[in-house]
Design a protein around this motif. Sequence first.
Motif, short mmCIF file in Angstrom:
data_model
loop_
_atom_site.label_atom_id
_atom_site.label_comp_id
_atom_site.label_asym_id
_atom_site.label_seq_id
_atom_site.Cartn_x
_atom_site.Cartn_y
_atom_site.Cartn_z
N ASP A 80 0.82 -1.21 0.00
CA ASP A 80 0.00 0.00 0.00
C ASP A 80 0.86 1.26 0.00
O ASP A 80 0.51 2.25 -0.65
CB ASP A 80 -0.94 0.01 1.21
N TYR A 133 -15.66 -5.99 4.00
CA TYR A 133 -14.78 -5.02 3.33
C TYR A 133 -15.51 -3.81 2.79
O TYR A 133 -14.87 -2.84 2.40
CB TYR A 133 -14.03 -5.69 2.18
N ARG A 134 -16.83 -3.83 2.72
CA ARG A 134 -17.58 -2.74 2.09
C ARG A 134 -17.33 -1.44 2.83
O ARG A 134 -17.41 -1.36 4.04
CB ARG A 134 -19.07 -3.07 2.08
N GLY A 135 -17.01 -0.40 2.07
CA GLY A 135 -16.76 0.91 2.66
C GLY A 135 -15.29 1.21 2.82
O GLY A 135 -14.85 2.32 2.56
N ASP A 136 -14.49 0.22 3.25
CA ASP A 136 -13.05 0.44 3.43
C ASP A 136 -12.29 0.09 2.16
O ASP A 136 -11.66 0.93 1.53
CB ASP A 136 -12.52 -0.37 4.60
N GLU A 137 -12.31 -1.19 1.81
CA GLU A 137 -11.54 -1.67 0.67
C GLU A 137 -12.38 -1.76 -0.60
O GLU A 137 -11.86 -1.80 -1.70
CB GLU A 137 -10.95 -3.05 0.98
#
Length: 153
Positions: A80, A133-137
């Motif tokens: 990252d 993971y929805r919202g972050d990744e």
Amino acid sequence: MARMHTRRRGSSSSDTPVADDPPEWSDVDTDAIEQRVVELAEEGYDPSQIGLKLRDEGVQGTPIPNVQLATDKKVTEILDEHDVGGDLPEDLRNLLERAVRLREHMADNPGDAQNKRALQNAEAKVRRLADYYRGDELDADFEYTYEHARELL
């Protein structure tokens, strides 16, 4: 802990030994390790494969048993930082590949009841992991469909 889609218990295994410092025989510079991680990612390796390659081949001939102990960063954190990581988390990508492969198999073999159940289980795991993971990744409006999964892969 029980398994997710069966009524059986899981198999027990040993824990990894507790270690706070990298071994003395593995004294490679952290910059060299990070460079090697980025090189392997650019060659197309996943984070888990990168860890195995560093463990087996090492950097400059010296094996790296644990990247996190040697660099104080996980492999995904290094990726990252250098903007090399993939657009999907590795575990979600693997589940999507499995679900797509099973869906294509079911198109050719509609009477295969075992793989129909395996497809249902794989898609359930994809939906559960997508919620995590929805919202972050992932995008906030991400929904799993077979067509969308084929586009992503």
